[in-house]
Design an enzyme around this catalytic site. Structure first.
Site, PDB file in Angstrom:
ATOM      1  N   LYS B  22      -0.489   6.118  10.428  1.00 35.26           N
ATOM      2  CA  LYS B  22       0.517   6.703  11.488  1.00 35.26           C
ATOM      3  C   LYS B  22       1.165   5.702  11.996  1.00 35.26           C
ATOM      4  O   LYS B  22       2.544   5.679  12.147  1.00 35.26           O
ATOM      5  CB  LYS B  22      -0.299   7.406  12.417  1.00 35.26           C
ATOM      6  CG  LYS B  22       0.439   8.302  13.202  1.00 35.26           C
ATOM      7  CD  LYS B  22      -0.154   9.290  13.950  1.00 35.26           C
ATOM      8  CE  LYS B  22      -1.062  10.333  13.255  1.00 35.26           C
ATOM      9  NZ  LYS B  22      -2.074  11.223  14.064  1.00 35.26           N
ATOM     10  N   ARG B  92      -3.352   9.090  19.893  1.00 31.83           N
ATOM     11  CA  ARG B  92      -3.611   9.670  18.657  1.00 31.83           C
ATOM     12  C   ARG B  92      -4.292   8.770  17.812  1.00 31.83           C
ATOM     13  O   ARG B  92      -3.657   7.373  17.643  1.00 31.83           O
ATOM     14  CB  ARG B  92      -2.367  10.214  18.020  1.00 31.83           C
ATOM     15  CG  ARG B  92      -1.664  11.228  18.902  1.00 31.83           C
ATOM     16  CD  ARG B  92      -1.024  12.215  18.148  1.00 31.83           C
ATOM     17  NE  ARG B  92       0.189  11.847  17.455  1.00 31.83           N
ATOM     18  CZ  ARG B  92       0.850  12.241  16.761  1.00 31.83           C
ATOM     19  NH1 ARG B  92       0.777  13.633  16.393  1.00 31.83           N
ATOM     20  NH2 ARG B  92       2.066  12.081  16.249  1.00 31.83           N
ATOM     21  N   GLY B 101      -6.897  16.021  10.517  1.00 33.14           N
ATOM     22  CA  GLY B 101      -7.807  17.126  11.511  1.00 33.14           C
ATOM     23  C   GLY B 101      -9.153  16.381  11.680  1.00 33.14           C
ATOM     24  O   GLY B 101      -9.937  17.038  12.540  1.00 33.14           O
ATOM     25  N   HIS B 454      -5.772  24.038   9.641  1.00 33.69           N
ATOM     26  CA  HIS B 454      -6.844  23.020   9.130  1.00 33.69           C
ATOM     27  C   HIS B 454      -7.310  23.664   7.728  1.00 33.69           C
ATOM     28  O   HIS B 454      -7.689  22.950   7.026  1.00 33.69           O
ATOM     29  CB  HIS B 454      -8.127  23.158  10.274  1.00 33.69           C
ATOM     30  CG  HIS B 454      -9.266  22.703   9.972  1.00 33.69           C
ATOM     31  ND1 HIS B 454     -10.304  23.185   9.297  1.00 33.69           N
ATOM     32  CD2 HIS B 454      -9.487  21.128  10.020  1.00 33.69           C
ATOM     33  CE1 HIS B 454     -11.175  22.081   9.089  1.00 33.69           C
ATOM     34  NE2 HIS B 454     -10.729  21.036   9.481  1.00 33.69           N
ATOM     35  N   SER B 764     -24.077  -0.298 -24.143  1.00 35.67           N
ATOM     36  CA  SER B 764     -23.438   0.811 -23.068  1.00 35.67           C
ATOM     37  C   SER B 764     -24.301   0.936 -21.863  1.00 35.67           C
ATOM     38  O   SER B 764     -25.602   0.949 -21.984  1.00 35.67           O
ATOM     39  CB  SER B 764     -23.665   2.095 -23.924  1.00 35.67           C
ATOM     40  OG  SER B 764     -23.217   3.341 -23.269  1.00 35.67           O
ATOM     41  N   CYS B 831     -21.924   4.681 -19.931  1.00 33.23           N
ATOM     42  CA  CYS B 831     -22.355   6.345 -20.214  1.00 33.23           C
ATOM     43  C   CYS B 831     -23.383   6.938 -19.215  1.00 33.23           C
ATOM     44  O   CYS B 831     -23.896   7.911 -19.155  1.00 33.23           O
ATOM     45  CB  CYS B 831     -22.899   6.400 -21.569  1.00 33.23           C
ATOM     46  SG  CYS B 831     -24.540   5.570 -21.667  1.00 33.23           S
TER      47      CYS B 831
END
Lengths: 877, 877
Positions: B22, B92, B101, B454, B764, B831
């Site tokens: 923000k 904020r 939220g 929300h 693997s 795997c």
């Protein structure tokens, strides 16, 4: 092509890895100008190739062998298979490390029907020639064709019976001829082919058999017991024969430069006239002491004494030698550093320093650390011994006192051992097949054989008490009875006592007493302590452990487990109350009951250690270990605790874990229930405060948080510890310090050690758990696969007994480096059972740990191993 | 001292880590000359310091905040607490990653009794001033003092009732005065102190509250779900207030540059006149669509359209914006890349490429890989849907089809989920407290709130179907009933169906159908496949798995487990016969019965994969898993098998293990019983031969040996495999190749990977077991500690879900490096279940693996994640 064969003069004593111990020493003695029958050595690399090539001798290597045979023929002027000038050879194994009695030997190779009669004529001694041939048939059959030597014995008995004589040497040349026919016949019937007459084929088969024997079960067991890698391989020595069985001016013997049982500085050994080496070692005829040779053949004796003395000085250690006298001429067949008892090893080491022959550092290398064990175990209580009358006496073949139930086969002894019975193995004579049973017996007694018999040599190597050559007893494996000369019969399971230092045998059990830790032992261990840089602590949970370990030289406690204290009957009730608590308050109330008891434990331990450092581990096992699991026990406990069966059963079930080893234990308990860590911290710190104030012992408690796998776990628990500890110390007014550290026992803790060291003031490697998790082996379950893994050469040793340096060790190295990077002064130790294992101690020294911690009885062993590691590191051996 | 505060013009859009999303975007918009109310940002580092300093704001940081407040006052010409020119601010939170939220906001800070009346006079709008003050009291109480906002609602209702009105905006200035008195009174009664009148104190408390809220349970849950580290912290934005509640020429709204549900290129959003932002987000009044603003305030609308368009081009992505209109003047309060549904994300990404706004590489970054999940799940079957009539329609807030039993609280939904019930959560409106229940629900329906409520925002983030703002329904949490407009009542547990793409709600269950994988999806995934270098295989044990996974783009099978085939009822009898065999012959006879079945399985799987590579793992679990453990079951089976109860019971007991995870399983079985590996090899290879001959598919079987911890294990088993495979291939006359490799799933295999690679043609990484052993966590038991570990910040994520890069990952890196050193062309894959986890896929790409293997439904996700990892690596994002 690589050189796979060396003539003796091409080698020297330093080439042990390539030529094996026997080959290197034969080369060295050749270089010293000593009378050694000439020959060549096929290298250990040829053996390794043999296994790489799918158990075949590569043709080029066969060609090399024949090339060097050719050279040997030129040197000796004799030729294999030539009736004019027949060459006969011995073929003997010789690994890098001495493996007495484990590998196979063939004498008189080159004999066949034609050569036998040629030798008879050339030596004018047909009995000798035929005796040699029949021995060769037996040995070749046994070693190469796996037709047991014993299967030939019936024919000897048959001929002796027919003739009405008792001893082998009463058989004459014709009897030997008869035996040869019978033996060859038995060979053909058993194996479906004629006894091989081509000496070169005999030779190649014999070499192959030696290589093959490297992999036989006895050899594998011996190697595993002695930490000898399978990959080393054995060399093969092909040596021209000299004959101790040429008549009464011939003979053969073995001798040590000092007494291998006591260390006394006096030539010690035995010989047999008109015999081959195998007769002495096998203990079939009882030989004469070496001193008797002075009377029989004074010049030869003097020459042997001179050579012995030169060899001891040359090698700087007690020598074990084999010799043969052929028609009055002495030949040296072998020399090596002699195996000896722990007591002898100590005395020899101390004497050699006093005689100026070696340094303290060298002396420290002359006692095998694991032999010390024999000196630490009880001997008979002199008073009890005085009251006891031996029923008979044999040779004191390996020292120590043993007392146990009699078993007549190695298998029976091993079975008894598995059920927890202390066994004494009683045998006519032991053989390499008995090794597993011998290893688990308290003591060994044999009817036949001398100080260098199989039983005696192996028992000394194992540090097991042995009384050998007990005349006048009858051992019946079939009836499972031991009958003494006076008619007393002992049955399987009856208890007898053996004194391996005197050779005395007693009926029944005799009280024992602690070992003596002063005298030579004290001096020697003093040197070890001067030399070593690695500290040795003990794992101990009780004041008794602590006291015992201090006697053995422990410099602190490296691991004090607190859970054992929880199990005491008087306490377990409070522990269980804590576990079944529904609320924090209930749990705290239960913990408050445990607190004074734990504090008392720690006070007693601090006092017993007299101010030496003590590392205390917080509660480790999962809580369900403190609860019963069977319904009836749960019911009983529920009644006792005044809770309902359902509640208690529910608790037990809720705590059940599929893999408890990887479950809710260690610091995970402290994260779930910080009040446990808080109570234990209070016990640890307030005990230290009390002992400081009352006894003036300035303790720095070391609090160890177990099973950390993530630094945040340690950070959390450390906060709990510090809050409580700082509060108590503040209140006490003392300037007491304490440390908080962690076990490194999960692979993740090792891998993230750099992070963990941000919080940990010390690391203690918990190699038991670390091994479990690194391999993915549950220690409780691994038993069912370990034997198969040994058999199939997947593992060479049990990683729980001997630290896996390649895997677990790599994690340790990494953790040490990362831990030091974060915190250069971090204290590093190990507290798994590996702390008392020799190669593991050496690893710990090399990797830069500050201390190892092991069980009290392993402390002196670890001290010595630490000194030896330091000497090796400095190159002073 | 470090700079902890930045004025908006001091920052820019790239400073997201320091200023939060923000803050960085407010700075960027300021730089672009857009109308942004000025303010300053307190950095994320200040938040981190707050936690380091034991949850206090360090005095120097407080001083810096006041210093920058001073600057803001100079810029605005207003002063906090000055009745002449009162400054009011919003406070904020703004973390690095968007957490909608989840964090708390306070508006109108600076209000107190005096300022309120001053503002009333200055604005000549007493209702506005008092409305702002009462809102501030509510928000401050809730966020700072933890006195719930809802506890004030009763007073509003009380005043409305008294006046006989229904809506908040029907209350006048006097009513607001009354409310202020009631609110302050409630505050004092509840908290025992007066509402704070000092604006600077208000500010500092608010900042502290934002920092504190970073650690609240909702935030922690959200972070864990979204892989956001706790250590990032949040920034705090202090911004001078503009007011949407100043009257009918004021308002506030949110909008997206494109439709966040469908991706349609059309401004999309909603606004409320005479309201503050919280009113829109909370969904208390139903807002108007953004297009309506064109009528209400055409100039403002046009200005907003222009700004929106500039912002989208500037950021190269769909924007989500907040704005306020104060007395007819537009202010931008926020912009960010908009959250969107999976379908919208796809369409936006494809459109942006087509529009030439971004490259394919950039487009690939615009769809969150885990969102794809929503596109892979069934939608309603159109036929079934046609037959169904919706009972009502709400807002299509998050797409997808859901069908489940109705629950009225998040807790009830979570409980139902735990018992295996598919739940649909029905709420008046959702709140952040509901997040755990929302996460496990199939779908969500709310009575109130719009597309940006929300419920809608969170559901889209989760990819969960949501129908929001369903007018005319009554939801009673108390009675547990949902009443539709027609009077139909649905009770807890009744089934309803939701269509999140249309907003339709249906009674009862509706048949669903598979997802569509062509169109935008196909194009987009095609780009991902072009870009990525990491291959994606699937874990699959059946032809059905294989077919499904190929549809999803799997390039082979990375893990075919053979034990599942053993469990089939028709086969388990033969498996059990094998287990209870006493002899090799019996075991071989039982294995011979299994062989044709296994061969058939493999043929079908090879055919389903159409020649793509298939890695088959040899039998892995301990044998006791195939036997029953309860006495009655054992008895039944014993009867069935014709063996005695005692024999079978004995077998079960002999196979019992204390820690089965670390027991006799994996290759250990093959070492004990090589005939098992032999049979499986025969099945694997002969199936490949048959398919080659019959279908012309040239298979190269990859045979995988599990649980290796020592290369000798692999060497042994490989010999068994090769002997059998070579024989079969030789007989077949085909030039078929095959590979033998291993799982790296014990820490020791990782640590000794250089040795293991001597035998292994591929590795693997079995990260499930590797995680268990590295941590020492039993996956079956770890549940009981994991929640506590999250709560106490010891772990941030479940290491079984998200690969632990710091510990397990370090072992993998090491093994990759060592494996490649030994065998440069070694094939490397993973795997474990991590193969489908995003951050783990990125790790696998970065560490240089060739492929990941995951469950079929994770395949598209892994494909996209692999492409994103490649784009990041190339720096093309």
């Amino acid at each position: 092509m690589k050189k796979y064969v060396y003539m003796f003069p091409e080698g020297n004593g330093k080439m042990r890895e390539l030529l094996g111990g026997k080959g290197a020493n034969l080369a060295e003695m050749t270089g010293l100008g000593m009378p050694v029958p000439q020959g060549f050595t096929i290298t250990t690399e040829a053996c390794t190739r043999y296994y790489e090539d799918g158990k075949t001798i590569y043709p080029d290597i066969q060609d090399q062998i024949l090339l060097y045979l050719d050279q040997l023929e030129k040197i000796t002027g004799k030729t294999l298979g030539d009736p004019e000038k027949p060459l006969l050879v011995s073929v003997r194994s010789g690994a890098r490390a001495s493996m007495p009695g484990m590998m196979d030997t063939i004498l008189n190779l080159g004999m066949n029907d034609e050569i036998c009669e040629a030798v008879a004529k050339l030596t004018n001694n047909p009995r000798f020639a035929r005796d040699s041939y029949r021995r060769f048939i037996q040995m070749f059959s046994d070693v190469v064709m796996e037709l047991p030597k014993s299967s030939f014995e019936q024919f000897i008995d048959q001929v002796k019976d027919k003739k009405g004589v008792k001893m082998d040497n009463e058989l004459d040349a014709d009897d030997m001829s008869e035996l040869i026919v019978l033996f060859k016949d038995h060979y053909k019937k058993s194996l479906g082919e004629d006894f091989p007459q081509d000496p070169k084929k005999q030779l190649m088969e014999a070499v192959r058999a030696v290589f093959r024997s490297w992999d036989n079960p006895r050899a594998n067991t011996y190697r595993r017991m002695n930490d000898i890698p399978h990959s080393w391989g054995t060399a093969v020595n092909v040596q021209s024969m000299v004959f101790g069985n040429m008549g009464e001016t011939s003979g053969t013997g073995v001798a040590f430069t000092r007494n291998p049982a006591t260390g006394e500085k006096k030539l010690y050994g035995e010989f047999l006239m008109n015999a081959q080496g195998e007769d002495v070692v096998a203990g079939i005829r009882t030989p004469q002491p070496i001193s008797a040779l002075a009377d029989t053949m004074p010049e030869v004796y003097q020459q042997f004494v001179d050579i012995s003395s030169r060899l001891e000085k040359h090698y700087g250690d007690m020598q074990d030698m084999e010799f043969t006298i052929e028609n009055g001429k002495l030949y040296m067949l072998q020399t090596r550093n002699g195996k000896r008892t722990a007591q002898a090893a100590l005395k020899v080491a101390v004497d050699l320093v006093d005689e100026g022959v070696c340094t303290k550092e060298q002396a420290v290398m002359k006692v095998e650390a694991k032999q010390l064990d024999a000196l630490l175990h009880p001997t008979f209580d002199p008073a009890a011994l005085k009251a006891a009358t031996p029923i008979t006496t044999g040779l004191p073949a390996s020292p120590g006192a043993a007392c146990g139930a009699v078993y007549f086969t190695a298998d029976d002894a091993a079975k008894a051992h598995k059920t927890g019975i202390k066994a004494v193995l009683v045998r006519q004579e032991t053989s390499p097949e008995d090794i597993d049973g011998m290893a688990v017996s308290e003591g060994i007694m044999t009817a036949r054989g001398g100080m260098t018999s199989h039983a005696a040599v192996v028992a000394r190597g194992m540090g097991t008490c042995c009384v050998a050559g007990v005349n006048g007893i009858k051992v019946s494996e079939e009836d499972k009875t031991l009958t003494f000369a006076d008619g007393t019969v002992v049955h399987e399971g009856d208890v007898i006592s053996l004194d391996g230092s005197t050779g005395n045998v007693y009926l029944g059990a005799i009280a024992t007493q602690e070992a003596e830790l002063t005298g030579d032992f004290g001096r020697f261990m003093g040197w070890a302590d001067e030399i070593r840089t690695l500290h040795v602590r003990t794992n101990g949970d009780t004041p008794r452990d602590a006291t015992q370990a201090r006697k053995f030289g422990a410099e602190g406690i490296g691991l004090c487990r607190t859970e054992h204290m929880f199990f005491e009957p008087a306490r377990i009730k409070a522990v269980r109350e804590m576990i079944i608590s529904d609320t924090l308050e209930q749990r705290k109330a239960a913990l408050a009951k445990i607190l004074p008891m734990q504090r008392g434990d720690f006070e007693a331990i601090y006092r017993a250690m007299g101010g030496l450092p003590v590392t205390i581990r917080l509660l480790d096992p999962p809580l369900h270990e403190f609860l019963p699991h069977e319904d009836d026990e749960i019911k009983e406990l529920a009644d006792e605790m005044g809770v309902s069966f359902d509640k208690l059963k529910g608790k037990v079930e809720s705590l059940h874990e599929f893999n408890p080893m990887l479950g809710t234990r260690g610091c995970r308990l402290d994260v779930l229930y910080p009040e446990i860590a808080e109570m234990q911290t209070e016990a640890i710190v307030s005990a230290a405060i009390n002992v400081w104030k009352e006894d003036g012992l300035h303790i720095t408690p070391e609090i160890m948080v177990p099973l950390v796998s993530e630094v945040n776990e340690l950070r959390f628990v450390k906060k709990v510890i510090k809050a409580k500890a700082d509060e108590l110390i503040e209140q006490s007014g003392l300037k007491m310090k304490y440390m908080v550290g962690t076990m490194i026992e999960t692979p993740r803790a090792a891998v993230t050690a750099g992070d963990v060291a941000k919080e940990a003031e010390f690391f203690s490697f918990g190699t038991n758990d670390l091994t479990q998790m690194t391999y993915g082996f549950s220690r409780d379950d691994v038993g069912r696969i370990l034997e198969t893994y040994f058999d199939k050469k997947i593992l060479e040793s049990d990683p729980f007994a001997r630290l896996d340096q390649n895997g677990v060790g790599r994690l340790i190295r990494f953790a040490v480096a990362e831990g030091k990077r974060t915190r250069p002064d971090i204290k590093l130790g190990i507290c798994g059972e590996h702390g008392g294992d020799l190669s593991s101690v050496e690893f710990c020294h090399n990797v830069g740990l500050n201390y190892v911690s092991c069980s009290p009885f392993r402390v002196p062993i670890a001290r010595l191993a630490a000194a030896q590691a330091r000497v090796k590191e400095l190159g002073l051996a």
